[in-house]
Scaffold this motif. Structure first.
Motif, short mmCIF file in Angstrom:
data_model
loop_
_atom_site.label_atom_id
_atom_site.label_comp_id
_atom_site.label_asym_id
_atom_site.label_seq_id
_atom_site.Cartn_x
_atom_site.Cartn_y
_atom_site.Cartn_z
N ASN A 180 -19.74 26.38 -12.65
CA ASN A 180 -19.22 26.78 -13.89
C ASN A 180 -18.45 27.87 -13.61
O ASN A 180 -17.44 28.10 -14.31
N ASP A 237 -18.21 36.33 -12.73
CA ASP A 237 -16.96 35.97 -12.57
C ASP A 237 -16.21 36.74 -13.42
O ASP A 237 -16.59 37.52 -14.23
N TYR A 239 -24.61 21.16 -25.03
CA TYR A 239 -24.14 22.33 -25.52
C TYR A 239 -22.96 22.91 -24.87
O TYR A 239 -22.95 23.08 -23.54
N VAL A 270 -19.50 25.57 -25.29
CA VAL A 270 -18.87 26.59 -26.28
C VAL A 270 -17.64 25.87 -26.69
O VAL A 270 -16.72 25.39 -26.22
N GLY A 324 -22.48 19.33 -20.40
CA GLY A 324 -23.40 20.30 -21.27
C GLY A 324 -24.64 20.32 -20.89
O GLY A 324 -25.74 20.73 -21.54
N LEU A 329 -26.58 23.97 -17.47
CA LEU A 329 -27.42 25.20 -17.75
C LEU A 329 -28.78 24.93 -18.08
O LEU A 329 -29.62 25.51 -17.87
P1 ADP Z 1 -21.06 22.16 -18.68
O1 ADP Z 1 -21.24 21.10 -17.97
O2 ADP Z 1 -19.97 22.09 -19.93
O3 ADP Z 1 -20.42 23.40 -17.79
P2 ADP Z 1 -23.22 23.90 -18.86
O4 ADP Z 1 -24.62 23.55 -19.41
O5 ADP Z 1 -23.12 24.14 -17.40
O6 ADP Z 1 -22.25 22.42 -19.14
O7 ADP Z 1 -22.59 25.07 -19.73
C1 ADP Z 1 -22.57 24.99 -21.09
C2 ADP Z 1 -21.45 25.81 -21.43
O8 ADP Z 1 -21.59 27.24 -21.31
C3 ADP Z 1 -20.01 25.47 -20.91
O9 ADP Z 1 -19.58 24.31 -21.38
C4 ADP Z 1 -19.30 26.42 -21.22
O10 ADP Z 1 -18.73 26.74 -22.47
C5 ADP Z 1 -20.03 27.85 -21.03
N1 ADP Z 1 -20.51 28.31 -19.78
C6 ADP Z 1 -21.21 28.19 -18.89
N2 ADP Z 1 -20.90 28.98 -17.75
C7 ADP Z 1 -19.76 29.66 -17.90
C8 ADP Z 1 -18.96 30.77 -17.32
N3 ADP Z 1 -19.30 31.13 -16.23
N4 ADP Z 1 -17.98 31.34 -17.85
C9 ADP Z 1 -17.76 30.94 -19.11
N5 ADP Z 1 -18.31 29.93 -19.93
C10 ADP Z 1 -19.31 29.39 -19.30
#
Ligand code: ADP
Length: 506
Positions: A390, A418, A436, A438, A452, A455
């Motif tokens: 991510n 980051d 989910y 963003v 999504g 996390l």
């Molecule tokens: P994805 O597979 O879309 O990365 P995640 O569950 O890992 O799904 O993350 C969910 C959402 O959280 C991501 O789609 C992104 O919008 C936001 N996100 C996660 N990590 C970061 C990060 N380091 N910086 C910015 N946005 C993040």
């Protein structure tokens, strides 16, 4: 379908039981109080009768003289002023229940008709009593006897004649009719009063229990109207701040939680169908276009390659979902062992160097030589991989990603920070939800877009290790995930780590 309420027997109802216990309690209380009061009254009346007799006994000794001159049988004489009505009354009353005999009990000097009718003592009994009274001066004998059904309290003892000081047996008595009547009236009053009080008490209990239970029934009726389709209904609070309000509050909170999980389930089904539909529609489109328009083998080949990519994404998603649901339902047990987290973080950071370089992102790690913890290697690797991927994915060219590992008392702290685009505050509470992403991430749905789910896995892995995770983010400046995992005690080696499904890409 509305279900009919089964008719319940009235005696099983809470209202009836409350009333019955209330009535029973009052009945026992009343009967107990009446019994104690009656016993006490009886003692007081008895004492009164004894006092009256003691006074009469003293009066008898004052007014009566026994004269024994030897030449004729001894005689009792009463000395009082016959003109004085009081004295006359006292003496006449004394003589109404009266016995006077000599010490042998055979020579009856005086016996009143009332005394005779209740049966006088036998000579043997009199002799015995005289003996006892002589041995212990002042001794008196008392008992209750009946004349024509009327009770009398009798007091007997000895008196001495003037001349020889020889003992004579005397018995006097007083009617107990008055006391008995008082006791009888009292009993009658209570026999009538207790059932009346019981009926009144039961009615009062029934009424009060009904009043107390009314809000409970109202709560039950509202609760009955709440079903899966109208979980937004709430039971109105009564603002009485009592136990029932507490029950209502607890119930409403339970419905709130139910509503939230129903909502989550609905959202999840919508998300899953949406996520599955996108690649399926794409595959179908590509194959249809190939079928109707492709002419050369290369065109067919392109369509098949594109479809395969979408199929890959589909199966990746299905596997991830399956794994996540196994994890969340507790079917995925952790295989903990003591591993060097420092080495794990170093390895994974190295693996990410190539993609980071390709994205123009500087990746650095600050890791101590060794940092041992008792964790599930596969899951912890998956957790770090998801955070790193991510961080690299959401950091634009020229940015940095920094991984720090620090031992901290009984725990290890892992920070992935980051300088990427960050997450607006209002979206932060949802980033751990399944599917989910963003909004406004910029990437159109397609093979490049994440599922999504990454996390969600991170959150589960942290929770399963009894750890904690927090996230700080400033849009445009960067994001910082901080995880604390307990070091834990050393566990026996896992039976077969290879049996674990490995999905490092998630
Ligand atoms: P994805 O597979 O879309 O990365 P995640 O569950 O890992 O799904 O993350 C969910 C959402 O959280 C991501 O789609 C992104 O919008 C936001 N996100 C996660 N990590 C970061 C990060 N380091 N910086 C910015 N946005 C993040």
């Amino acid at each position: 379908m509305a279900r009919k309420r089964k008719p319940r027997h009235v005696t099983r109802g809470l209202r009836f039981r409350l009333m019955a216990s209330y009535a029973l309690f009052f009945a026992l209380l009343l009967i107990g109080a009446a019994a104690i009061f009656r016993a006490r009254l009886s003692i007081v009346l008895q004492n009164q009768a004894e006092d009256t007799l003691a006074q009469q006994w003293a009066a008898m000794k004052g007014y009566m003289r026994i004269e024994d001159f030897g030449n004729k049988p001894a005689e009792a004489h009463w000395y009082y002023d016959s003109e004085d009505p009081d004295e006359t009354f006292i003496v006449e009353r004394l003589r109404r229940v009266f016995l006077l005999t000599d010490a042998s009990g055979t020579n009856e000097m005086f016996i009143s008709t009332t005394y005779e009718s209740m049966g006088r003592e036998s000579p043997t009994q009199i002799q015995q009593r005289v003996r006892i009274a002589l041995a212990s001066p002042g001794k008196v004998f008392s008992d209750t006897r009946y004349s024509e059904g009327e009770p009398y309290f009798i007091r007997a003892g000895i008196v001495f004649d003037e001349q020889h000081k020889a003992p004579y047996y005397v018995a006097i008595g007083t009617p107990l009719t008055g006391s008995q009547k008082i006791l009888r009236d009292f009993t009658l009053f209570f026999v009538g009063f207790i059932p009346a009080a019981l009926i009144l008490g039961s009615w009062l209990g029934w009424y009060m229990a009904g009043r107390a239970l009314k809000p409970v029934l109202a709560v039950a009726q509202t609760a009955q109207r709440i079903s899966g389709s109208n979980l937004s209904l709430r039971i109105p609070a009564r603002e009485a701040n009592d136990e029932l309000d507490y029950l209502i509050l607890t119930f409403n909170r339970m419905i709130e939680r139910l509503e939230a999980s129903f909502q989550q389930m609905r959202q999840f089904s919508t998300d899953v169908s949406h996520e599955l539909r996108t690649p399926i529609t794409a595959i179908r489109g590509q194959l249809e276009v190939a079928l109707f328009t492709a002419k050369t083998p290369d065109q067919y080949r392109d369509a098949i390659v594109n479809s395969l990519q979408d199929i890959d994404r589909l199966s990746q998603m299905v596997r991830a979902l399956l794994l996540l649901s196994q994890a969340e339902s507790g079917q995925l047990a952790l295989q903990k062992s003591r591993i060097d987290l420092g080495a794990v973080v170093r390895d994974l950071t190295e693996q990410f160097e190539i993609p980071a370089e390709a994205a123009g992102v500087r990746l650095s790690a600050q890791v101590p030589g060794h940092c041992f913890a008792n964790v599930d290697r596969v899951q912890v690797e998956r957790m770090i991989t998801n955070l790193l991927s991510n961080a690299v994915k959401f950091t634009p060219e020229g940015g940095t990603v920094r991984v720090t590992l620090r031992p901290d008392e009984d725990a290890v702290e892992l920070v992935v920070a980051d300088t990427g685009r960050g997450i607006p505050e209002q979206y932060l509470p949802h980033i751990f939800d399944r599917f989910y992403r963003v909004p406004g991430s910029g990437t159109a749905p397609g093979p490049d877009q994440g599922l999504g789910l990454g996390l969600s896995f991170v959150a589960w892995i942290v929770k399963a290790h009894d750890g904690a995770i927090d996230v700080e983010s400033t849009p445009g400046q960067g994001t910082r995930f901080r995880i604390k995992l307990p070091v834990g005690e050393e566990a026996p080696a896992p039976p077969d780590a290879a049996a674990q499904p490995i999905m490092n890409e998630l």
